[in-house]
Design an enzyme around this catalytic site. Structure first.
Site, short mmCIF file in Angstrom:
data_model
loop_
_atom_site.label_atom_id
_atom_site.label_comp_id
_atom_site.label_asym_id
_atom_site.label_seq_id
_atom_site.Cartn_x
_atom_site.Cartn_y
_atom_site.Cartn_z
N TYR A 176 -1.91 -2.09 10.89
CA TYR A 176 -1.96 -2.53 9.43
C TYR A 176 -0.91 -2.00 8.48
CZ TYR A 176 -3.52 -2.24 4.71
OH TYR A 176 -3.55 -2.39 3.23
N HIS A 177 -0.62 -0.74 8.48
CA HIS A 177 0.27 -0.24 7.40
C HIS A 177 1.60 -0.88 7.87
CE1 HIS A 177 -2.88 2.59 6.37
NE2 HIS A 177 -2.44 2.52 5.19
N LYS B 22 2.06 -4.08 6.46
CA LYS B 22 2.57 -3.85 5.27
C LYS B 22 4.16 -3.94 5.02
CE LYS B 22 -0.49 -4.39 2.55
NZ LYS B 22 -1.28 -5.50 2.04
N THR C 147 0.73 -1.18 0.11
CA THR C 147 0.10 -0.03 0.19
C THR C 147 1.00 1.10 0.00
OG1 THR C 147 -1.42 1.31 1.33
CG2 THR C 147 -0.24 -0.63 2.50
N SER D 180 -0.81 3.38 10.92
CA SER D 180 -1.45 2.37 11.71
C SER D 180 -0.73 0.87 11.85
CB SER D 180 -2.97 2.05 11.05
OG SER D 180 -2.62 1.29 10.00
#
Ligand SMILES: NC(=O)c1ccc[n+]([C@@H]2O[C@H](COP(=O)([O-])OP(=O)(O)OC[C@H]3O[C@@H](n4cnc5c(N)ncnc54)[C@H](O)[C@@H]3O)[C@@H](O)[C@H]2O)c1
Length: 382
Positions: free
Chosen positions: A181-182, A185, A144, A179
């Site tokens: 989540y990031h 990644k 992302t 976050s």
């Protein structure tokens, strides 16, 4: 090509599977319905019901004649992945199988742990399945743009040359996620880079911005083939939320100043980008990073467009500025290079008034199913 799609039930995975099957590839999808489970548990069901993979693939076969093989299983389980790889021997694997919601990853310990173990687990197992069972398989990994954060310098395509005290070298572009989540990644990228440089894997990391849209040639063949459309504060991306809010007569929820700028793209362009990456694979020992977006918009610009187009359709669209539940810069420099995919042949589909109007009309048809309790932010970063 034999192409394995990890996360083939998802918003991007399902249309990708249909597109690649329609191109004549031998396609297998694997999914454990994690997204459906988490959506139920957090009261974030999609606006439009979608059949499960057994049904979806049967419908697709009946309208198109193309076959998609389905396996239901957890990609974070090494035994499951080993079985799938031994049986199917993929030449390429498209990896979508992650927990993709930033707010979900920030809800608390359990959700953070699930995001961390799931996302790193699926990536790690994919790497080892390739090493052990399908050497040469090209991994196309969905990263992302959020991995880069919003630095006060231009964002390169994955790599940056740094001069320091008279010497220079090339490094992965600095990353700082907003976050957990990031951050998972970012960790995925580091894992992949380690295995690429150590074992010669071939990997394309597509650093993608938020995707919008529901139309693809294949999905349009039958209403039951529609991709998932989430509009809530946890799984809905910003444009989906605004579309539903406009239709429901709820003020568009702009978080903070609304100057947050991101790189967006149409679902059709995600499919193009993945196909282009598959057609020209990364070389053994190469981590090829491509920034995947076609247009930059700030949250305020998106809200203003939805208001304008909604207005022409007779909707009374209002915009509300809410205290930002996230920790992020609300006004910032943002200049992201995205030449790589254009050079490979990407022909962008832009967010025109016509595209927005069609999306609003689509949502309008399902307005009776909108649940207003899923719209205001339920998760705060602190
Ligand atoms: N949609 C976007 O706007 C966007 C933008 C940038 C990056 N991405 C990335 O693209 C990927 C796909 O996103 P999406 O929007 O399609 O999400 P999605 O949640 O709709 O799809 C992911 C799919 O993977 C499955 N999955 C997750 N963990 C799994 C596991 N352990 N085993 C098997 N299946 C598993 C889920 O059930 C789901 O069907 C994600 O990695 C996301 O980070 C998406």
């Amino acid at each position: 090509m034999r192409i394995l799609i990890l996360g083939g039930d998802g918003y991007l995975g399902w249309p990708t599977a249909m597109r690649l099957a329609a191109r004549g590839h031998d396609v297998m999808v694997i999914d454990n319905y994690l997204r459906r489970t988490l959506a139920r548990e957090t009261s974030s069901l999609p606006l439009i019901d979608t059949p499960d993979l057994a049904e979806r693939t049967a419908i697709y076969r009946s309208v198109s004649g193309f076959e998609i093989k389905v396996r239901i299983g957890d990609c974070a389980d090494p035994a499951v992945m080993a079985r799938v790889f031994q049986e199917f021997q993929p030449e390429a694997a498209v990896h979508y199988a992650e927990q993709p919601s930033a707010p979900f990853s920030m809800m608390g310990f359990d959700q953070a742990k699930l995001t961390l173990t799931n996302n790193l687990g699926t990536t790690f197992n994919l790497i080892w399945s390739v090493l052990q069972h399908a050497p040469g398989c090209h991994i196309v990994k969905l990263g992302t743009l959020g991995e880069y954060g919003t630095p006060n310098i231009d964002i390169e395509e994955g790599w940056i040359d740094i001069e320091h005290r008279g010497r220079s070298d090339r490094f992965l572009f600095p990353r700082q996620g907003a976050s957990l989540y990031h951050t998972t990644k970012i960790m995925d990228t580091d894992l992949l880079w380690f295995y690429v440089r150590t074992y010669g894997l071939r990997v394309t990391d597509l650093m993608q911005g938020p995707v919008y849209g529901l139309d693809t040639k294949e999905a349009d063949a039958d209403p039951r083939l529609i991709p998932n459309f989430h509009y809530d504060d946890i799984f809905g991306t910003v444009l989906n939320r605004f579309l539903v809010q406009a239709v429901a007569g709820i003020p568009l929820t702009v978080y903070g100043q609304g100057g947050q700028t991101r790189g967006f793209l149409n679902l059709e362009d995600t499919l193009q980008c993945v196909e282009l990456a598959l057609k020209t694979p990364a070389m053994p020992g190469q981590l090829r990073v491509l920034n995947q977006y076609t247009e930059l918009f700030s949250v305020n610009e998106l809200a203003a467009r939805v208001k304008r187009v909604g207005g022409t359709m007779g909707m009374n669209v209002r915009i509300a500025q809410l205290p930002n539940p996230r920790k992020e810069r609300e006004e910032h420099y943002y200049n992201v290079r995205n030449q790589g995919l254009i050079d490979l042949g990407l022909k962008p589909h832009y967010l025109t008034d016509d595209v927005l109007g069609r999306l609003l009309a689509r949502v309008f048809r399902y307005r009776a199913a909108i649940d207003p309790t899923r719209i205001q932010p339920r998760v705060r970063w602190s």
